[in-house]
Design an enzyme around this catalytic site. Structure first.
Site, mmCIF file in Angstrom:
data_model
loop_
_atom_site.group_PDB
_atom_site.id
_atom_site.type_symbol
_atom_site.label_atom_id
_atom_site.label_comp_id
_atom_site.label_asym_id
_atom_site.label_seq_id
_atom_site.Cartn_x
_atom_site.Cartn_y
_atom_site.Cartn_z
ATOM 1 N N GLU A 273 0.868 -1.184 0.000
ATOM 2 C CA GLU A 273 0.000 0.000 0.000
ATOM 3 C C GLU A 273 0.896 1.223 0.000
ATOM 4 O O GLU A 273 1.940 1.202 0.651
ATOM 5 C CB GLU A 273 -0.892 0.001 1.256
ATOM 6 C CG GLU A 273 -2.062 -0.941 1.140
ATOM 7 C CD GLU A 273 -2.980 -0.868 2.354
ATOM 8 O OE1 GLU A 273 -3.232 0.233 2.847
ATOM 9 O OE2 GLU A 273 -3.440 -1.936 2.788
ATOM 10 N N HIS A 291 -8.589 0.476 1.369
ATOM 11 C CA HIS A 291 -8.368 0.571 2.826
ATOM 12 C C HIS A 291 -9.381 1.545 3.459
ATOM 13 O O HIS A 291 -8.998 2.519 4.097
ATOM 14 C CB HIS A 291 -6.923 0.997 3.116
ATOM 15 C CG HIS A 291 -6.461 0.614 4.499
ATOM 16 N ND1 HIS A 291 -5.166 0.254 4.780
ATOM 17 C CD2 HIS A 291 -7.119 0.547 5.688
ATOM 18 C CE1 HIS A 291 -5.067 -0.014 6.077
ATOM 19 N NE2 HIS A 291 -6.232 0.157 6.635
ATOM 20 N N ILE A 292 -10.663 1.212 3.277
ATOM 21 C CA ILE A 292 -11.725 2.097 3.793
ATOM 22 C C ILE A 292 -12.501 1.465 4.947
ATOM 23 O O ILE A 292 -13.577 1.933 5.305
ATOM 24 C CB ILE A 292 -12.739 2.471 2.678
ATOM 25 C CG1 ILE A 292 -13.282 1.204 1.982
ATOM 26 C CG2 ILE A 292 -12.121 3.441 1.682
ATOM 27 C CD1 ILE A 292 -14.514 1.452 1.136
HETATM 28 N N1 LIG Z 1 -9.254 -2.181 7.082
HETATM 29 C C1 LIG Z 1 -9.326 -1.265 8.027
HETATM 30 O O1 LIG Z 1 -9.586 -0.091 7.765
HETATM 31 C C2 LIG Z 1 -9.087 -1.651 9.443
HETATM 32 C C3 LIG Z 1 -8.301 -2.721 9.744
HETATM 33 N N2 LIG Z 1 -8.089 -3.077 11.037
HETATM 34 C C4 LIG Z 1 -7.243 -4.245 11.292
HETATM 35 O O2 LIG Z 1 -8.020 -5.222 11.978
HETATM 36 C C5 LIG Z 1 -7.198 -5.800 12.986
HETATM 37 C C6 LIG Z 1 -8.050 -6.462 14.038
HETATM 38 O O3 LIG Z 1 -8.705 -5.494 14.821
HETATM 39 P P1 LIG Z 1 -9.469 -5.875 16.180
HETATM 40 O O4 LIG Z 1 -10.479 -6.911 15.934
HETATM 41 O O5 LIG Z 1 -9.893 -4.602 16.804
HETATM 42 O O6 LIG Z 1 -8.266 -6.497 17.021
HETATM 43 P P2 LIG Z 1 -8.353 -7.402 18.343
HETATM 44 O O7 LIG Z 1 -7.018 -7.301 18.980
HETATM 45 O O8 LIG Z 1 -9.568 -7.043 19.119
HETATM 46 O O9 LIG Z 1 -8.564 -8.875 17.756
HETATM 47 C C7 LIG Z 1 -7.599 -9.577 17.050
HETATM 48 C C8 LIG Z 1 -7.768 -11.049 17.408
HETATM 49 O O10 LIG Z 1 -6.943 -11.828 16.528
HETATM 50 C C9 LIG Z 1 -6.397 -12.895 17.303
HETATM 51 N N3 LIG Z 1 -5.233 -13.429 16.588
HETATM 52 C C10 LIG Z 1 -3.999 -12.897 16.478
HETATM 53 N N4 LIG Z 1 -3.223 -13.677 15.689
HETATM 54 C C11 LIG Z 1 -3.998 -14.716 15.301
HETATM 55 C C12 LIG Z 1 -3.767 -15.865 14.510
HETATM 56 N N5 LIG Z 1 -2.576 -16.076 13.955
HETATM 57 N N6 LIG Z 1 -4.774 -16.746 14.336
HETATM 58 C C13 LIG Z 1 -5.985 -16.530 14.901
HETATM 59 N N7 LIG Z 1 -6.261 -15.456 15.671
HETATM 60 C C14 LIG Z 1 -5.289 -14.561 15.867
HETATM 61 C C15 LIG Z 1 -6.086 -12.268 18.660
HETATM 62 O O11 LIG Z 1 -5.947 -13.246 19.663
HETATM 63 C C16 LIG Z 1 -7.314 -11.378 18.842
HETATM 64 O O12 LIG Z 1 -8.362 -12.054 19.512
HETATM 65 C C17 LIG Z 1 -6.367 -4.598 13.458
HETATM 66 O O13 LIG Z 1 -5.203 -5.000 14.148
HETATM 67 C C18 LIG Z 1 -6.047 -3.901 12.165
HETATM 68 O O14 LIG Z 1 -4.868 -4.437 11.600
HETATM 69 C C19 LIG Z 1 -8.649 -2.379 12.075
HETATM 70 C C20 LIG Z 1 -9.444 -1.304 11.838
HETATM 71 C C21 LIG Z 1 -9.698 -0.814 10.495
HETATM 72 O O1 LIG Z 2 -7.389 1.404 12.240
HETATM 73 C C1 LIG Z 2 -6.776 0.619 11.492
HETATM 74 O O2 LIG Z 2 -6.048 -0.327 11.893
HETATM 75 C C2 LIG Z 2 -6.895 0.781 10.040
HETATM 76 O O3 LIG Z 2 -6.383 -0.018 9.290
HETATM 77 C C3 LIG Z 2 -7.598 1.975 9.516
HETATM 78 O O4 LIG Z 2 -6.650 2.690 8.772
HETATM 79 P P1 LIG Z 2 -6.930 4.212 8.389
HETATM 80 O O5 LIG Z 2 -7.017 4.988 9.667
HETATM 81 O O6 LIG Z 2 -8.235 4.240 7.654
HETATM 82 O O7 LIG Z 2 -5.774 4.611 7.534
#
Ligand SMILES: NC(=O)C1=CN([C@@H]2O[C@H](COP(=O)(O)OP(=O)(O)OC[C@H]3O[C@@H](n4cnc5c(N)ncnc54)[C@H](O)[C@@H]3O)[C@@H](O)[C@H]2O)C=CC1
Ligand SMILES: O=C(O)C(=O)COP(=O)(O)O
Length: 317
Positions: A273, A291-292
């Site tokens: 990215e 990435h939204i």
């Molecule tokens: N696309 C986007 O805009 C966004 C993406 N994200 C991504 O989503 C991720 C997850 O967010 P949350 O759910 O809030 O995190 P969280 O920390 O609440 O949950 C992540 C879970 O994954 C589990 N985990 C870690 N490694 C693993 C594996 N190898 N196999 C199975 N389970 C595993 C952990 O034990 C935990 O329960 C963030 O770290 C971020 O990278 C978050 C917000 C926005």
């Molecule tokens: O909160 C996260 O982990 C995200 O991936 C969201 O990314 P952004 O704030 O939309 O650039």
């Protein structure tokens, strides 16, 4: 006066709270290559995923007291190093969980009814092609009753389980550790009514073998899903990744789609990215978004307000 650089922006309501507390908030983006020099004039920086806050930048900015990630993933910040130097690092772990889960649900509908493909074809459709397209996209799947596998059963994974069960999907979840979680399904039309369902995580192998759709919600990690895992998945299943690029092997994904092992994929995050590979972006079976996941007005507002509160807690009014 405390000077804050919101280098990837901040919701106006968060900015207003900070300004009312007499903070100076600068939202003019400074290019990454100029930050080393320019960030020296600030007490704090707020970033999303675009701006990187690495060791060298931290070393160049001794005035820096706080790094705020307006979002969840901290992979663009050298968190341990910053904390060793006494800099406060915060994020907003819950504010965008629902936004990401809703995007995944949207992608499940898009994949199951070929919405992304139809949208690409319709603008060039004349009378004669309309019927052909109607036929081509006539084999949609009913989502209700299908199995959704959730890899990573944390905040977003649980929010997604709640939404998916609300539309009649069966949910399987896996996590690093075995976990039993109560998920509350709330039919929006029924006030104060909720139905608690206890979900016990299952081994990853079972989830791979049984799911029609698989959605990934782990923090990061290289090649969690490769040809081996894709080979274990049901033929014709679909995969969705809103976690981080690299978690799925893009090369293996292209092969699994071309061979017919997988029927479709939806990606919000990519290797390299902000310049994902053309092979991924142009693939007819990939529904891609830039990435939204966290980009709803509501989520960004919650994030902005939470960040403002955290600043006021830390620096005072
Ligand atoms: N696309 C986007 O805009 C966004 C993406 N994200 C991504 O989503 C991720 C997850 O967010 P949350 O759910 O809030 O995190 P969280 O920390 O609440 O949950 C992540 C879970 O994954 C589990 N985990 C870690 N490694 C693993 C594996 N190898 N196999 C199975 N389970 C595993 C952990 O034990 C935990 O329960 C963030 O770290 C971020 O990278 C978050 C917000 C926005
Ligand atoms: O909160 C996260 O982990 C995200 O991936 C969201 O990314 P952004 O704030 O939309 O650039």
């Amino acid at each position: 006066m405390i000077r804050i650089l919101a280098n990837d922006g901040i919701h106006p309501d968060g900015q207003l709270l900070l300004e009312e507390a007499n903070y100076e908030v600068d939202t003019n983006k400074i290019p990454q290559e100029d930050l080393m020099e320019k960030l020296q004039d600030y007490d704090a920086i707020i970033v999303r995923s675009a701006t990187k806050v690495r060791k060298e930048l931290i070393d160049a900015c001794p005035r820096l007291k706080m790094i705020a990630r307006a979002g969840v993933g901290l992979d663009n910040i050298d968190v341990d190093y910053a904390r060793e130097k006494g800099i406060k690092v915060i994020n907003t772990p819950k504010a965008s969980s629902l936004a990401v889960a809703e995007l995944v649900l949207g992608q499940i509908f898009s994949l199951s009814r070929y919405l992304y493909q139809a949208n690409r074809s319709m603008p060039e459709t004349g009378n004669s092609e309309f019927k052909q397209l109607k036929k081509r996209y006539a084999k949609g799947l009913q989502v209700s009753g299908r199995k959704l596998g959730i890899i990573g059963f944390g905040r977003i994974g649980q929010e997604l389980a709640r939404l998916a069960m609300g539309i009649g999907m069966e949910v399987l979840a896996t996590d690093l550790e075995e976990r039993k979680v109560k998920v509350y399904i709330q039919p929006p039309a029924v006030e104060n009514a909720s139905l608690a369902v206890e979900l016990q995580t299952v081994p990853m192998e079972r989830l791979l073998e049984e799911s029609d759709f698989i959605s990934i919600h782990v923090p990061s990690g290289k090649d969690l899903i490769t040809a081996k895992e894709m080979g274990r998945m049901k033929k014709g299943a679909c995969i969705i990744n809103t976690s981080r690029g690299g978690v799925i092997s893009e090369k293996d994904l292209l092969e699994a789609l071309d061979s017919g092992q997988l029927a479709g994929a939806a990606l919000d995050v990519f290797d390299n990215e902000p310049t994902p590979s053309a092979a991924i972006l142009q693939h007819p079976l990939i529904s891609a978004t830039p990435h939204i996941g966290a980009s709803t007005l509501e989520a960004q507002r919650y994030i902005g307000l939470e960040i403002a509160d955290a600043f006021i807690d830390f620096f005072g009014e």
